[in-house]
Design an enzyme around this catalytic site. Sequence first.
Site, mmCIF file in Angstrom:
data_model
loop_
_atom_site.group_PDB
_atom_site.id
_atom_site.type_symbol
_atom_site.label_atom_id
_atom_site.label_comp_id
_atom_site.label_asym_id
_atom_site.label_seq_id
_atom_site.Cartn_x
_atom_site.Cartn_y
_atom_site.Cartn_z
ATOM 1 N N GLY A 29 -35.170 -19.577 36.695
ATOM 2 C CA GLY A 29 -33.936 -19.704 37.459
ATOM 3 C C GLY A 29 -33.161 -20.936 37.021
ATOM 4 N N GLY A 41 -34.319 -16.211 42.293
ATOM 5 C CA GLY A 41 -33.725 -14.884 42.369
ATOM 6 C C GLY A 41 -33.805 -14.113 41.068
ATOM 7 N N GLY A 62 -22.145 -15.535 43.850
ATOM 8 C CA GLY A 62 -21.093 -16.082 43.007
ATOM 9 C C GLY A 62 -21.600 -16.539 41.660
ATOM 10 N N ARG A 92 -35.550 -18.536 29.106
ATOM 11 C CA ARG A 92 -34.662 -17.651 28.368
ATOM 12 C C ARG A 92 -33.369 -17.476 29.165
ATOM 13 N NH1 ARG A 92 -35.935 -11.421 27.334
ATOM 14 N NH2 ARG A 92 -34.563 -11.027 25.565
ATOM 15 N N ILE A 93 -32.236 -17.812 28.567
ATOM 16 C CA ILE A 93 -30.951 -17.737 29.254
ATOM 17 C C ILE A 93 -30.429 -16.311 29.147
ATOM 18 C CG2 ILE A 93 -28.585 -18.594 29.320
ATOM 19 C CD1 ILE A 93 -30.731 -20.639 30.202
ATOM 20 N N GLN A 151 -22.749 -21.940 35.828
ATOM 21 C CA GLN A 151 -23.586 -22.368 36.948
ATOM 22 C C GLN A 151 -24.112 -23.791 36.724
ATOM 23 O OE1 GLN A 151 -26.664 -19.545 37.794
ATOM 24 N NE2 GLN A 151 -26.964 -20.286 39.887
ATOM 25 N N ASN A 157 -27.498 -14.849 30.505
ATOM 26 C CA ASN A 157 -26.066 -14.692 30.240
ATOM 27 C C ASN A 157 -25.464 -16.072 29.996
ATOM 28 O OD1 ASN A 157 -23.348 -14.152 30.148
ATOM 29 N ND2 ASN A 157 -23.300 -12.975 32.062
ATOM 30 N N PRO A 158 -25.272 -16.429 28.737
ATOM 31 C CA PRO A 158 -24.803 -17.796 28.436
ATOM 32 C C PRO A 158 -23.492 -18.135 29.133
ATOM 33 C CG PRO A 158 -25.475 -16.669 26.431
ATOM 34 C CD PRO A 158 -25.507 -15.638 27.525
ATOM 35 N N GLU A 174 -30.518 -24.462 40.545
ATOM 36 C CA GLU A 174 -30.569 -25.828 41.075
ATOM 37 C C GLU A 174 -30.563 -26.915 39.990
ATOM 38 O OE1 GLU A 174 -31.542 -25.187 44.639
ATOM 39 O OE2 GLU A 174 -31.995 -23.117 44.097
#
Lengths: 336, 724
Positions: B668, B514, B472, B594-595, B604, B597-598, B671
């Site tokens: 990641g 992931g 998700g 590094r992000i 998230q 998908n903003p 969390e």
Amino acid sequence: MREFGYQRVHDVPGAVALRGEEPAARYLGGGTNLVDLMKAGVERPALLIDIRELPLDRIEATASGGLHIGATVTNSDLAAHPRVRFGYPALTQAVLAGASGQLRNMATVGGNLLQRTRCGYFTDTALPCNKRSPGSGCPAVAGEHHNHAILGATEHCVAVHPSDMGVALAALDAVVSYETADGPGELAFTDFYLPVGDTPHRETALPGGALITGITLPPAPVAANSRYRKVRERASYAFAIGSVAAALEVRDGVVRDARLALGAVASRPWRARTAERALIGGPASAEAFEAAADAELAAAEPLPHNRYKVALMRNLVVAVLTELAEQADPAEETVR
Amino acid sequence: MTTTTGTPVTTGAVGTAHSRVEGRDKVTGAARYAGEIPFADLAHGWMVASTVARGRILAVEDAPVLAMPGVLAVLHHGNAPRVDAEFIGQLGQPDPVMAAFQHDRVPFVGWPVALVVAETSEQAREAAEALVVRYDTEPHDVAFYPDRPGTYLPENTPMLTAETAKGDLEAELAASAVVVDARYTTPEEHHSSMEPHAATARWEGGRLEVHDSNQGSKWVADELAALFSLDPASVRVRSEHVGGAFGSKGVRPHQVLAVMAATVLDRPVRVVLTRHQMFSVVGYRSPTVQRVRLGADADGRLRGLDHQSQSVTSTVFEFVEQSASIARILYGADAHHTVNRVVPLDVPTPTWMRAPGEAPGSFALESAMDELAEKCGMDPIALRARNEPGAGPVSGLPFSSRNLNACFQEGARRFGWADRDPRPGLRSEGRWLLGTGTAAATYPSGVAPSTAAVTAEADGTYTVRITAADVGTGARTALTQIAADALSVAAERVRVRIADSDFGPAMVAGGSTGTRSWAWAVMAAAGELREQLALGGDVPPQGITARSNTAELVGSLPPKERHSFGAQFAEVAVDVSSGEVRVRRLLGIFAAGRIVNPLTARSQLVGGMTWGLSMALHEEAIRDQMSGGHIGADLAGYHFAANADVPLIEADWVDDPVPDDPVGGIKGIGEIGIVGVAAAIANAVWHATGVRHRDLPIRPARVLLAASARPSDEQAASEDGSLA
């Protein structure tokens, strides 16, 4: 799930007659509580008698200037009705403080009065509960009871009634009308629910098989200056941990009339007559409001994990009465 | 491995907002979840769980139930297929709750004791509810409280460092000008994924095929193969769409029971857990008791730091909530001690739940830091800046990147922190007292070996295959962007297929590993493919495929402290006369590499922060001491934040370059969003009211009792049964 019958009825005598033929039947209003209880195995009706098509969906003025509310009026329609919003604002506020828009569109006034406690022991068939299984015991007394009763409970049951609407109805001197095979009847709201005693499974004074047909609110000028306030553990979608419905008439700094009912403190919406007697004729002051709250709550018998409710109810009563006393012109009351 | 990935040539897909590639399918209902994929001849299993907390099964009275309409089978310990649970899987030994029906012992309420299989779900449910199970009941013990007997120091494992110690803690505390010594508690909390656990199993051409909802299809496939002693190549698990997981969706009883029933009946069988069952057999976050001692010089420099955590586990499996471990990363001190202890009780086994360890640990440590700031007369942000370590406080290893200060600076600027009067209890608006608070956040940025395949198709498009899971979060979309950049093509020409164990081994969607793990494998395979394509020639009809395996690359990473960081800010309103707490705004600024998908990253992070709010104010599973089971184990009884509780939440990030990182600095973000939020809110409640709340959740009862108690009468605040 278990199989059960379903029948839609279109007239009140037919509904009552059908119920008489099948003792294990239940009337189905909005189903917002009954269906949940069926899923949990708490209710196992052989037949559901769907009463939503009955001609009981009107809100009408009574000859004396009060209001009659049909039993199948939905919560949403009740809350939105202009006569309710302006004549009995506490009732609109109470209804809107409960559930969600979707549930209020389904739930009916009659069903609201007959909804069952949300005590976790009651809804879990693996556990004892005197209300669900008479004589099996009440584990809540020594167990999880942080949202249980502080007034009128016994060692046989400490569950609270979950209704918001009922708290306002208790304050407004509502009268419940019903139909049985032997004819119609009426119950004053304060007589509608039975004391807990040692029979917590017997919740109302309705005769067996009776169908609630409506609720009558007597004319009450004081009700125009009324409020409902609810405290819960999240901002929405939760039952009250304490609530107050109050109406107040003040002239020249003196309380001329007062109505007060407390929610989530007892097995029924709790009409606070002791506090009312203390208020009427006295000054509309913070000290008087505190004294009235204390007088009512002197009877409180909190359990180890719900004693916060005594402070909560005292604070709520004082806060709501203070707001009502400060309301200069009742006509300006608006529903939020 | 022949390719060096390095920094790929970008086409700009990474770093730009992309809506989910499967978004249309999801909002139109075209996307099928595990419990709704149609199969011919499908039978339905309904699990029956124990109602006693400890004992033995005397009898499963299945005969009357077998005579009920539609009932096909009743599986239980007396007749179920044998399984072998003595193996070490991808993430260690399995929780024995999944090895159902192997013996007659019952170790907790909710333990699977039978599966009723019928032609329809309704028939299975009715028969399951009618099934009588008789028990020989033994006394149980489910009481979790501070320092209770039976608490022990667990052995270290590859996934657990129980204790770390350096320096003379007691001497440093004694020499400190300022000391904080406080106990914090957090309750039992549950994942509560919107989609319940569901699996359909069938035998197809000699292979076991399972449609599931999980966090790693190869993980689940390998564990099912090990359990049923099958060739791993003969098990295929798919998990196309997942409606939330949060750590709870590995191998759980539902897949195992579905496989057992499909094997016995030789037809497809579906098992879906009920919400009530999810409270007992899919794991949860242990309650914790934490003691934090901080000793500092008058200027706030830490001399001694002690963080001790106690959590619960079951009697059948050891899972340790590592709440004290966050102190090993956040702050250095001359003497430094952390320990994670555990006590086994007659309760279900806990498991990883969003930011395991860090979520409850940050509540304790970051509340204690706020208390220290108060005692030192320092700004909480300045106190944290003073204690920024130059290297890992325990390991001594360098940080791959650490931009916590930058998060605080940017957050303070945007939140308006500079105007804050630090004194508590001064601001009000009507019946509401107002306050603000802050807290630090951190979570490891791990990576694990994965394989991927990238195919250049004859039509000029590309297909990526990797056993990733999109729970998700938007993983499928992020991998599409990463692959597009790695291939230097537009994202529209890339098709990413995931969540099929036939695609080979890959890291699960867990531990915020992931995206980083899968990205590396995809980049490696894409690099390899580009080298092959650079040789020229036509693409044949079957395409050209390159494969990767990052095991060696992962193994060759130099040891460093690799983490994400963040600064959480909260503004609250508290009515001490009613006990109500409302969060008015949350701001989280993160340094999370590094992000990719903003759009989905922000979603998230905001989701994690929302959960942190929920943890601060609402979530608490109540365990009944008498029965040993839960009271109100459903979404009406277990409160999490409703929409009306969630205010304006802003999440954003600062630049967080990771020098010499082979995965382009991707970390990641699963969390980090939840970490520190509960502390920031609790600190804001103190700022509003002057009362410290050290027990979560900050329910109205606790606020009311604190308000009516004398300031020194701190015991009163916990008398509402906080740990009962």
